[in-house]
Every structure is written in C-alpha cells, then in structure tokens.
Design a protein around this motif. Structure first.
Motif, PDB file in Angstrom:
ATOM      1  N   HIS A 185       0.959  -1.385   0.095  1.00 48.75           N
ATOM      2  CA  HIS A 185       0.024  -0.185   0.078  1.00 48.75           C
ATOM      3  C   HIS A 185       0.887   1.245   0.060  1.00 48.75           C
ATOM      4  CE1 HIS A 185       0.803   0.169   4.200  1.00 48.75           C
ATOM      5  NE2 HIS A 185       0.302  -0.935   4.542  1.00 48.75           N
ATOM      6  N   ASN A 235       3.796   1.523   2.227  1.00 50.23           N
ATOM      7  CA  ASN A 235       4.786   0.755   2.333  1.00 50.23           C
ATOM      8  C   ASN A 235       5.713   0.899   1.090  1.00 50.23           C
ATOM      9  OD1 ASN A 235       4.375  -0.820   4.753  1.00 50.23           O
ATOM     10  ND2 ASN A 235       3.161  -2.264   3.528  1.00 50.23           N
ATOM     11  N   ASP A 272       9.002  -3.999   4.879  1.00 54.64           N
ATOM     12  CA  ASP A 272       7.815  -4.664   5.004  1.00 54.64           C
ATOM     13  C   ASP A 272       7.449  -5.412   3.671  1.00 54.64           C
ATOM     14  OD1 ASP A 272       5.488  -5.198   6.592  1.00 54.64           O
ATOM     15  OD2 ASP A 272       4.271  -3.247   6.374  1.00 54.64           O
TER      16      ASP A 272
END
Ligand SMILES: Nc1ncnc2c1ncn2[C@@H]1O[C@H](COP(=O)(O)OP(=O)(O)OP(=O)(O)O)[C@@H](O)[C@H]1O
Ligand SMILES: [Mg+2]
Length: 456
Positions: free
Chosen positions: A335, A338, A355
């Motif tokens: 997203h 990230n 991440d």
C-alpha cells in the motif's frame, strides 16, 4: 479548540537547525520555514513543500483537525490496538496527562515523541525543548534484552495496557514509528544483533546502528518474522536494495531486527517520506493507505513542477518491478505506506525495501493487491469487459511509459528468480502448514498466470 504552536528542527547536517514553526487552529494547520532555513538550501519537511518554492509563505493544510500528512506520520496511528500508541499514552498517563481522543491526543503524542523517529524531522513544543533534547547526544549504554524486559514486552503484547513501568525504567520513552505491527526504534552493536539494545543514536557512534525491532503477533500471524525474512532475501536476489536484518527471540517472542536506512553511515538522518504522505498532501481523495492507485504515484513522480525523485524513468521501472515482485511473492500489502522515497533533490529515489512480508499467507489478508493498477478488475477506458491481470499489467506498464517488451523482460526475470518459491516456503520452520499451503497455492497460481501472459 485552543490554537497550538510547536517548532520543527532537524539534525540533517549534524548541527541541529530550526526548520520552522507549526501553527494549528480550528480551521487548518500552517507551517512556516524560518528565513535562515530557506537560505540554507536544505530539504524541507516534505518533498511536496520545498522551501525553495514556499520560502516564508505559510504551507497550509486545510483539513480541520488534521496535520500535514508528513507530520501526522510522526504519530502512531489511532486505533485501540496500536502498540506504539498505547505505550506512549501510558507514558502520558504516568505524567498525569489524559488528553481527549482526536487532535488533543495526537498533539500530546507529537510533543512527547515527534522527534528521533523515521526521517530527518523532529518536532518539539518549543526551541528550548529542542535544544535540550539535542544537547544530550551521549548514547545510552547498551544493555541485554533481559528476561524481565522481554517478559514486560510480552505482557504488553498480550494485554497492551498493562503497566509500562519496567519497560520505561529500562529504556525511557523511545521515539515512535507507524504501522500496524508492534515495533520499537532502538540501537544495537554495528556488528549486528547480539541480544543487546539501547535507545536510538542521536549523533555519530560508529559502534552502533539503528534498527526497527518488529515483534511477531504470533496468535494472529504465526511465522510472520520468518516469511518477512524470506521476502527480504528474495527481493535481494531480485536486485532490490534491502536492509540487513536479524531474526531473534525476546522473552520467548519471535521478533525481527531490521537496520534502519533513514540513517547514513555516520548516524545522520536522511529524509524518508511515504507515497501516502506525498499523495495525501495534495489530493483530497487520498485519505488512507489504500486509496488511489500505483498510477497516481507515477503521475506524482512525473509532475514537472515537483521533484520527488532524481531519475523519474528509473523510479517508474522500480515501481513496476516492485508491484510484480509483490504479486509473485504473495505480499498483498504493497500500500501507499509501504513505498517511500528516501533523500532529496537529485539524490532522491525509492527507498530500500521494507515490510515485504507475504501477508497473503494469512486468510484475513488474502487479497491480490491493496491498491489498483491498470484498471485490474474494472472496466478499461469505457470498455465492456472487466480487465484481467495480464491486460492490467500491460495497461500499467503503458501508463508508466514502459515499453511492453521491456515490461515483459522484467516479469520474465522475476518469474525465474521466484521459480523455487514454493519449495522455499515448504522449508520454513515456524510458518504453520495451513499458511504454507495457502501461500504456495497463491505463488503457483500467480507464477502460472504471469508465465502464460509473457508467453502469449
Ligand atoms: N528498515 C527501515 N528503515 C527505515 N524506516 C523503516 C524501516 N522499516 C520500516 N520503516 C518505517 O517504519 C514504518 C513501519 O514499518 P513496517 O511497514 O515494517 O511496519 P508494519 O506495521 O508492518 O506496517 P503495516 O501497517 O504496513 O503493516 C514504515 O512505514 C517505514 O516508514
Ligand atoms: Mg508497513
């Protein structure tokens, strides 16, 4: 609501400098650079608000009750279960402060912990607080993550509102970091994780590095640190820049220590700003990390009046490859929060990977992709059929200005590099079988689908 005022400083050059002042009223939030900071030529608090363009004109953010997204990023997200936020609220409570939820609470947290976090900007109540915070550059001593600290952390993880006293006695309030998974910013020996920790560095200490320490919420996401680690390895093999990391156990809990890349070799902070902060600053329809599309990031990168990255073409290629790699590894979580840009001016580019955890291993996160690209699953340009994955990737490449042949070369390369992913998933030790099966099935399906598009 009373008007509020605070100041922003940075130690980006090694010498603390004041960047400007932040004023928040009922109607809006305004930031104003100091004349000296404008003259310094240093990067502003956000890529979207360069001092070169704003000079001393106020940078106004017109969403009542909210701060400029880059400043909001210094505060752990609201949410009853957010570990970082709970911990900081515990500190405030211990000091006799119980601000009302909303902007009051956000503001109190910003004053408490809006410094020393991710990136190069530090917020304080006033200049005296800034000076006294920077005056104490001496790093705290390293100490073993003792069993008692470990068990305090475990209690915190379990109950989230237990007494934070032991943790705070040991470390003092540590700076804050966003995201959903419980984590802390710490420093460890430069040689790597050895079970000793301290608070983050404030100056140069060549014997140390700064880390993000993420704890595995093993009930909800068993095996998470192991698959995060595997995803780092695979992204490194695919040629992406990834931080060093160490898997460890603290008080019996699995955790992962990840070297921070928003600090240089001398411990100086580097600007780091998420695509969310960049897009939300300028677009009223970007309110969460899953709004917008990857194309919106590309459009921001291409905006002529704004320099987000040094090399626009390279940035868009990177974005394409990240999305394909996320699809192939079953990440499902790429997203706007990230993806970040590190640095400034000509030196700005997408940051190293963080991440990359294949969250599709867990049924509650099993979605192909959290934000759209290439009209996937939707009608393409008024057409009559729903856009499939292959077509969406072609559209996406086209929207990024990538030639289809080049795009398919990238996809082929990543297909080869991830060919043995199912076997690597099988070899994991802590990811339970049910999650292995889900992730392997997703990986195989995606591999077959993308292989057939490339072949056709
Ligand atoms: N190695 C690193 N160096 C610098 N900053 C980092 C690093 N890893 C993470 N961050 C910052 O910390 C934030 C939270 O980390 P991360 O995304 O790993 O947590 P998360 O809780 O898993 O996030 P999410 O909410 O996406 O699940 C990131 O958005 C990024 O700004
Ligand atoms: Mg994240």
């Amino acid at each position: 609501m009373p008007d509020r005022q605070s100041v922003m400083w940075s130690r980006i050059t090694g010498e603390p400098v004041k960047m400007g002042s932040l004023y928040v009223t009922e109607r809006n939030a305004r930031f104003q650079y100091t004349p000296d900071f404008v003259a310094s030529g240093l990067p502003g608090f956000s890529l979207v608000y360069p001092p070169r363009i704003y000079a001393e004109r106020p940078v106004v953010y017109r969403q009542p009750g909210m701060l400029h997204p880059r400043i909001q990023a210094l505060i752990p997200p609201a949410g009853a279960q957010n570990f970082q936020r709970k911990m900081l609220l515990g500190i405030l409570r211990a000091r006799g402060q119980t601000p009302a939820p909303g902007i009051d609470e956000d503001w109190a947290l910003l004053m408490l912990a809006g410094h020393g976090g991710i990136g190069h900007i530090d917020v304080f109540a006033d200049d005296d607080e800034a000076r006294s915070w920077y005056a104490d550059m001496q790093p705290a001593p390293l100490m073993p993550v003792s069993d008692s600290l470990g068990s305090t952390l475990r209690d915190l993880m379990t109950w989230l509102d237990v007494d934070t006293a032991n943790l705070l006695r040991t470390l003092g309030p540590t700076p804050t970091v966003g995201g959903a998974i419980p984590k802390m910013l710490l420093s460890i020996p430069a040689t790597g994780w050895n079970g000793e920790i301290s608070t983050p560095r404030k100056g140069n200490d060549p014997g140390r590095i700064d880390i993000v320490l993420k704890f595995e919420p093993s009930h909800a996401y068993p095996g998470m640190t192991e698959i995060e680690s595997l995803a780092y390895t695979m992204h490194a093999e695919a040629g992406f820049d990834v931080p060093r990391h160490w898997r460890c156990r603290i008080g019996g809990m699995p955790a992962i220590a990840i070297e921070r890349f928003d600090r240089d070799a001398n411990g100086l902070p580097l600007p780091l700003e998420s695509c969310f902060a960049v897009l939300a600053a300028g677009a009223a329809d970007i309110n969460t990390h899953i709004d917008g599309s990857y194309e919106r990031i590309a459009r921001a990168i291409d905006t002529p009046s704004l320099q987000l990255v040094g090399n626009r073409r390279e940035a868009k290629q990177h974005l394409f490859r990240r999305v394909v790699m996320a699809l192939l590894t079953g990440n499902g979580d790429l997203h706007l929060g990230n993806l970040s840009i590190r640095g400034w001016g000509e030196g700005a580019h997408f940051s190293p990977v963080y991440d990359p955890t294949p969250m599709r291993a867990y049924s509650r996160h099993n979605m192909l992709c959290p934000i759209p690209f290439g009209d996937y699953g939707d009608y393409h340009r008024g057409g009559r059929h729903i856009t499939g994955l292959g077509e969406a990737l072609i559209n996406f490449a086209h929207n990024l200005g990538l030639q289809q042949q080049k795009a398919w070369q990238y996809v082929s390369g990543l297909l080869q590099l991830t060919a043995d992913y199912p076997e690597r998933i099988d070899a994991l030790e802590t990811l339970p079988g049910e999650h292995k099966e889900r992730l392997k099935a997703i990986a195989r399906k995606m591999h077959t689908a993308l292989s057939s598009f490339v072949a056709s």
